[in-house]
Enzyme design. Structure first.
Site, PDB file in Angstrom:
ATOM      1  CB  ALA A  98       8.658 -28.572 -29.324  1.00  0.00           C
ATOM      2  CE  LYS A  99       7.692 -25.932 -36.895  1.00  0.00           C
ATOM      3  NZ  LYS A  99       6.964 -25.130 -35.883  1.00  0.00           N
ATOM      4  NE  ARG A 100      11.837 -29.946 -27.989  1.00  0.00           N
ATOM      5  CZ  ARG A 100      12.409 -28.789 -27.725  1.00  0.00           C
ATOM      6  NH1 ARG A 100      13.204 -28.221 -28.622  1.00  0.00           N
ATOM      7  NH2 ARG A 100      12.216 -28.192 -26.565  1.00  0.00           N
TER       8      ARG A 100
END
Length: 273
Positions: A98-100
């Protein structure tokens, strides 16, 4: 929230069980769906669970890209897919890609989404707003946090390789190594072999999630040579399209998926020193 083993414990057992560094990325799109296979319930979830069934014996992890589900309103299917993996293959760690990366309360909400709503065992995070943005994820002590370091896309050098005397990606690697937390990992792309080697020198104890092998052109043999830890482990090598995107017209679509996963698993086999 499902009580799962600590991510690193799950991964260690999965390495032993699969004897491979292969992680299959499940990034579905309707354009992939086989024309000669009847997919139930609109197809999306059935396609994904069929992929899981085809590859589960060959992988040390499975990775879902959040955008491939959310962009078409299939977040409930993502929840159901991760539940399905936990139920049918409880020993396989699930990584939510998700590369939050955000600040304060927003980061805490993203962490809750990843680990409580989706029950992922690990999530990818973006450190470029500062280390404090990762703390809400790290507080989930049983879950993995995979920090973007040197990504596989061609344009990554514009930011990640600067300043020249102390590249940002090496500073990130150093920080993660200093934490001495086996649930903290790094994303290091297969398409930048020199960088992969440098990151391994800076972070000798850290596990790497390595995208870019297969369709993006990364060399699996070189990745293993340059990226393994001294104990012969420390890699999760992700392959997505080269496994799950087969000829739509083929009669045995998921059999082809299984064959691709088996072949890659063998080429990414673990040989402990």
């Amino acid at each position: 929230m499902i009580q799962r083993p600590k991510f690193y414990e799950l991964l260690t057992e999965a390495w032993k069980e699969s004897r491979s560094f292969l992680c299959v990325g499940i990034d579905p799109s309707i354009e992939m769906f086989p024309t000669n296979h009847e997919l139930r319930h609109g197809g999306f979830l059935d396609f994904c669970t069929s992929i899981v069934d085809a590859v589960s014996e060959y992988v040390c992890a499975l990775k879902m890209n959040h955008a491939h589900f959310a962009s078409s309103g299939h977040e409930p299917e993502l929840e159901s897919l991760i539940d399905y993996i936990h139920e049918t293959n409880p020993g396989i760690p699930v990584i939510l890609d998700a590369k939050r990366g955000d600040v304060d309360s927003t980061a805490a909400k993203y962490a809750k989404e990843s680990f409580e709503r989706y029950s992922a065992d690990a999530v990818t995070v973006n450190p470029y707003l500062g280390w404090d943005t990762l703390e809400p994820f790290i507080k989930y002590e049983r879950r993995g946090v995979v920090v973007l370091c040197k990504t596989s896309n061609p344009g990554s050098a514009w930011l990640q390789d600067h300043p020249k005397e102390s590249p940002m990606y090496l500073r990130i690697a150093e920080r993660v190594q200093q934490q001495a937390n086996p649930n903290l990992m790094l994303v290091v792309g297969a398409t930048h072999e020199n960088s992969l080697s440098q990151v391994r020198q800076i972070a000798p104890d850290v596990t790497f999630l390595v995208p870019g092998v297969g369709a993006q052109g990364g060399n699996a043999e070189n990745v293993m040579k340059l990226g393994k830890r001294s104990d012969g482990l420390g890699l999760i090598i992700n392959c997505s399209r080269s496994v799950i995107a087969q000829d739509r017209e083929t009669f045995d679509y998921f059999g082809k998926v299984a064959s691709a996963a088996k072949s890659l698993s063998e080429s990414l086999s673990i040989r402990v020193n």
